[in-house]
Design a protein around this motif. Sequence first.
Motif, PDB file in Angstrom:
ATOM      1  N   THR A 208      14.022  91.959  51.132  1.00 54.30           N
ATOM      2  CA  THR A 208      12.796  92.374  51.805  1.00 54.30           C
ATOM      3  C   THR A 208      13.053  92.549  53.297  1.00 54.30           C
ATOM      4  N   ALA A 209      12.233  93.396  53.907  1.00 54.96           N
ATOM      5  CA  ALA A 209      12.253  93.594  55.351  1.00 54.96           C
ATOM      6  C   ALA A 209      10.813  93.704  55.833  1.00 54.96           C
ATOM      7  N   GLU A 210      10.542  93.165  57.006  1.00 54.57           N
ATOM      8  CA  GLU A 210       9.209  93.202  57.604  1.00 54.57           C
ATOM      9  C   GLU A 210       9.222  94.121  58.809  1.00 54.57           C
ATOM     10  N   VAL A 211       8.183  94.953  58.928  1.00 47.71           N
ATOM     11  CA  VAL A 211       8.046  95.806  60.098  1.00 47.71           C
ATOM     12  C   VAL A 211       6.564  96.065  60.348  1.00 47.71           C
ATOM     13  N   ASP A 212       6.071  95.625  61.503  1.00 46.41           N
ATOM     14  CA  ASP A 212       4.696  95.901  61.927  1.00 46.41           C
ATOM     15  C   ASP A 212       3.657  95.526  60.873  1.00 46.41           C
ATOM     16  N   ALA A 311      12.161 100.374  58.229  1.00 44.57           N
ATOM     17  CA  ALA A 311      12.554  99.097  57.637  1.00 44.57           C
ATOM     18  C   ALA A 311      14.062  99.105  57.440  1.00 44.57           C
ATOM     19  N   GLU A 312      14.710  97.986  57.751  1.00 44.97           N
ATOM     20  CA  GLU A 312      16.167  97.922  57.740  1.00 44.97           C
ATOM     21  C   GLU A 312      16.664  96.867  56.745  1.00 44.97           C
ATOM     22  N   PHE A 313      17.751  97.201  56.069  1.00 48.06           N
ATOM     23  CA  PHE A 313      18.355  96.305  55.093  1.00 48.06           C
ATOM     24  C   PHE A 313      19.872  96.321  55.255  1.00 48.06           C
ATOM     25  N   THR A 314      20.492  95.193  54.955  1.00 52.42           N
ATOM     26  CA  THR A 314      21.938  95.134  54.797  1.00 52.42           C
ATOM     27  C   THR A 314      22.235  95.060  53.312  1.00 52.42           C
ATOM     28  N   VAL A 315      23.121  95.931  52.830  1.00 53.13           N
ATOM     29  CA  VAL A 315      23.509  95.905  51.426  1.00 53.13           C
ATOM     30  C   VAL A 315      25.029  95.952  51.337  1.00 53.13           C
TER      31      VAL A 315
END
Length: 332
Positions: A208-212, A311-315
């Motif tokens: 998950t990523a949180e943004v605003d 939204a940003e993720f590391t995979v």
Amino acid sequence: MNTAAKVGSFTAGLGLAFGAAFGIGSAVGPVGGDPAPAHDGTRDHGNGAEHGSTTDSSTDGNTQVNGDMDHGAPTGHGSTTPGGLQIAERGYTLVPPAGPLTAGERTELAFRVLGPGGEPLTAYTPTHEKDLHLIVARRDLSGFQHVHPTLGEDGTWRVPLTFPRAGDYRMFADFAPAGDDGGPLTLGADVPVGGDYAPVPLPAPAATAEVDGYTVTLDGTLAAGADSTLTLSVARDGEPVTDLEPYLGAYGHLVALREGDLAYLHVHPQGEPGDGTTPAGPGITFHTSAPSDGTYRLYLDFQHEGTVRTAEFTVAAGQAQGQGHGESGHTH
């Protein structure tokens, strides 16, 4: 609920033997200087506001991944070099700004693209509703921005930007030269930003990523050298968002940068807003393939209530799976 999507081939034939062949801006001279000649030899999409993030926020080589088969074949046409790694390709050369720039100051970023004859390129074929997409990110994969500069009559692109922290940034110019049957391509160059440099650790893989106030959930596994399905679902206050708005002709755009060399992938979902079959969320599904083992940073652009957010993720793909980086996903 998930949007069925089929991402077409990576721009630049992403069978990719990723070579770290990136160029420095001084190799071709500053904007405004004598143009240096190159040393080697679609489709419109949506309407969108710029990013509503901490800074204003669209490559090298020739890699652009298009969302469905209608969006065209990979650019590069036979090249094995991925996007974002080269300053010159197919006779076109990116001339970055004459740096260094200063961190934390809003500045006008000016650059040019030179054509095969060494003259500034002024004729472009729009891709995803824009003549050129500019993406910048710091080499530690922070500070991502996606913007659309304005082209002057002299062939100089200009856009106001703020680089939030010092360090080396990579700029990616993603465009299609008019009248060139080779299709879109992506050129890249490093841009130094002066000041006290403090690298940011890459966040660990997270679902998950949180943004605003929005929560974006990633479902799926990125496979190296094999087809992968990634679905990103948008929610706010625990409720699915089912009224996403078109941004550059799609409900989502996904950029991936590989840790280390910042090889560039640009992925669009299959389907279009208003086509009668593509729902406006909450899920946006992408079909793609990682060109190699490694760790990638994903940046999902989506628009809701008039603002574009990222939204940003590391995979991790292949053998990199299971190797953590110590933090959860975050946004820029």
